[in-house]
Design an enzyme around this catalytic site. Structure first.
Site: not given
Ligand code: XMP
Length: 539
Positions: A71, A98-99, A185, A187, A243, A395
């Site tokens: 964040g 991180c945060y 990070h 990710e 969708d 998606k």
């Protein structure tokens, strides 16, 4: 005052999954959704909730592990977002990123300080000791940093398991409590082996099983839909896009003929579009499909209109009018069917990124309120309850579900197409003749892109008809005809985009065919602007 929401507010219970779940508390990182996707790539369900979610609510969700996202805040700044401190007593493994790491250190008695050296970009982590989190990764791991603060004193019971050049505590753990923190990070793709770290956490440490598959999603969702819909009926606005198509196929599997789809042909569609929808949904799937041919109505309202915003407003308003009228007709036909016979629900193809946005806002009053673009607009005066069967999915997962349900590749992998259709690709007035010209040019673009194996590699590829005529020569004749532009872009989410460097010979074929085959065009240009500052569509 906020307008009263006519639909039932979606509840978080709708997003529960019977299987292993990892809960991500969102502290406002731009990567929160990426964390959620990485977890799902490990075949484990992930759920994003606001940072302040109470420990009691978390216990109800019963996740196998909790990830605290990054964040933008500093833990010691006023009003910095904090989790419910009781989450550390739930006996559920926690990973702070991180945060999230700084919160762990700060809240459990360590010290976080502003660092003179902001670490941003690629870095190297030196792994120390043996930690389950880094199992199989060796002693040195390439990582991606983005932080200004660092942990200068560890809380009691914690030890450092990795360091970088400027941070001795870049990775920490409390073995017994199973609490971990990473300053970098894992990710993002720039941490090449980050996925293994996440796998170690969700499988090794949290013990999650790999039960999040699109098969299990379909099964559980169908069961839930049947329960919720009962003997009532559902209306769905089918646009032919990915969708709404997958929503239709899923609902049809769950409740069969209790679903009716409304497809509004606004006269602004691409060539053969209505036919494909009819063939796939009415003929193959045998879904109740009501096709409303309203092209004349839309075109007469668009007569003489050149302003892009006015075009969009008119088309939006007409769509609601037509859809509402059709829905009313359907509802009135079933009114006599007694309790449970009528249309009670309206289905929409809302996806998880939209849901997360709303959730993040609920927990963070300071955040700017974004309008939820998939809700609202549709029949507000009609008291439908809203059903959003894809609201748990990203998606790429929606596409997988579509394929598993038997939708053709052509539908599931199709490029996005704007609601106002070709009207925003015809600059100036929309007339039947200009629609014909653009449809023919667009058909050439699509067929050549497919033939050259480029169509499915790009985000969008289409033709735009410009309000410009220029002089040309064909045979011995002088011509004075229209110009069209070709727009081909790559993008992750439509928010930013870059033009695609197509091979010259493909561009040449597209141009030659359009000029030879489409009566009314004698010049073709290629759009080389990126977004921003341009947009993808021209209007
Ligand atoms: P822009 O032109 O804003 O487009 O760069 C970004 C993406 O959104 C699509 N788009 C729309 N989609 N209704 C839609 O459903 C609309 O009114 C609309 N306008 C733009 C566009 O095709 C691109 O993928």
């Amino acid at each position: 005052m906020k307008k009263k929401e006519p639909y039932l507010q979606p509840t978080l219970e709708q997003d529960d999954f019977k299987g292993s779940t990892i809960l991500i508390l969102d502290f406002g990182s731009q990567y929160t959704q990426v964390i959620a996707r990485r977890v799902r790539e490990c075949s484990v369900y992930s759920l994003v909730m606001p940072f302040g979610t109470k420990a009691a609510e978390i216990r109800r969700v019963a996740p196998r592990g909790i990830i605290l996202s990054g964040g933008p805040a500093s833990v010691y700044s006023k009003g910095a977002p904090q989790p419910d401190p009781k989450i550390f007593e739930l006996d559920i493994p926690i990973l702070g990123i991180c945060y999230g790491l700084q919160l762990v250190a700060h809240l459990l008695g360590g010290k976080v300080e502003h660092s003179d050296r902001r670490e941003y970009g690629p870095g190297l982590l030196d792994v120390s000791g043996e930690s389950q989190l880094f199992e199989g990764l060796g002693r040195h791991v390439d990582i991606w940093n983005s932080h200004g603060d660092k942990v200068t004193r560890l809380p009691r019971g914690f030890r450092a398991i990795g360091s970088t050049e400027h941070s001795p505590n870049a990775a920490i753990e409390h073995v017994k409590k199973r609490i971990f923190g990473l300053q970098f990070h894992p990710e993002v793709v720039h941490t090449p082996r980050g996925k293994e770290i996440i796998q170690n956490f969700v499988h090794g440490i949290c013990g999650c099983t790999m039960d999040w598959t699109m098969g299990s999603f379909i099964e559980q969702t169908c069961e839930r839909l049947r329960e919720r819909v009962g003997r009532h009926r559902v209306i769905l606005g089918l646009s032919g896009g990915v969708d709404s198509s997958v929503t239709a196929a899923l609902l049809h599997k769950a409740i069969g003929n209790q679903l009716t789809c409304i497809f509004v042909d606004n006269g602004l569609l691409r060539a053969r579009e209505a036919d494909v929808v009819r063939r796939v949904f009415a003929e193959n799937f045998r879904i109740r499909l009501k096709v409303v041919s309203a092209g004349r109505q839309f075109l007469s309202k668009l007569k003489g209109i050149v302003s892009p915003e006015r075009k969009r407003k008119i088309i939006g308003r007409e769509f609601i009018r037509v859809f509402e009228g059709t829905a009313r007709q359907l509802a009135s036909r079933t009114r006599g069917m007694g309790e449970g016979g009528g249309y009670k629900f309206l289905a929409q193809g809302t996806l998880y990124p939209d849901v997360i946005e709303s959730v993040a806002i609920a927990g963070n009053p300071a955040a700017l309120i974004k309008s939820h673009h998939n809700v609202g607009g549709l029949p507000e005066r009609m008291k439908f309850e809203l059903i959003e069967p894809l609201r748990q999915l990203f998606k790429d997962e929606v596409r997988q579900v579509g394929l598993q349900l038997g939708l053709p590749h052509e539908v599931v992998q199709r490029q996005p197409f704007p609601g106002p259709g070709l009207a925003v690709r015809i600059l100036g007035e929309v007339t039947p003749e200009r629609l014909r010209i653009l449809r023919e040019a667009d058909t050439v673009v699509i067929s050549e892109m497919k033939a050259a194996d480029w169509y499915y590699k790009v985000w969008q590829s289409f033709a735009v008809l410009l309000p410009v005529r220029s002089v040309g020569v064909m045979g011995d004749e002088r011509t004075y005809e229209n110009t069209c532009a070709i727009r081909v872009v790559e993008s992750q989410d439509g928010m930013t985009a870059d033009w695609v460097r197509l091979p010259y010979d493909l561009l040449a074929r597209i141009s030659t065919r359009i000029i030879n085959e489409v009566r009314g065009i004698n010049r073709v240009c290629f759009d080389i602007s990126s977004k921003p500052p341009a947009t993808i569509e021209w209007e």
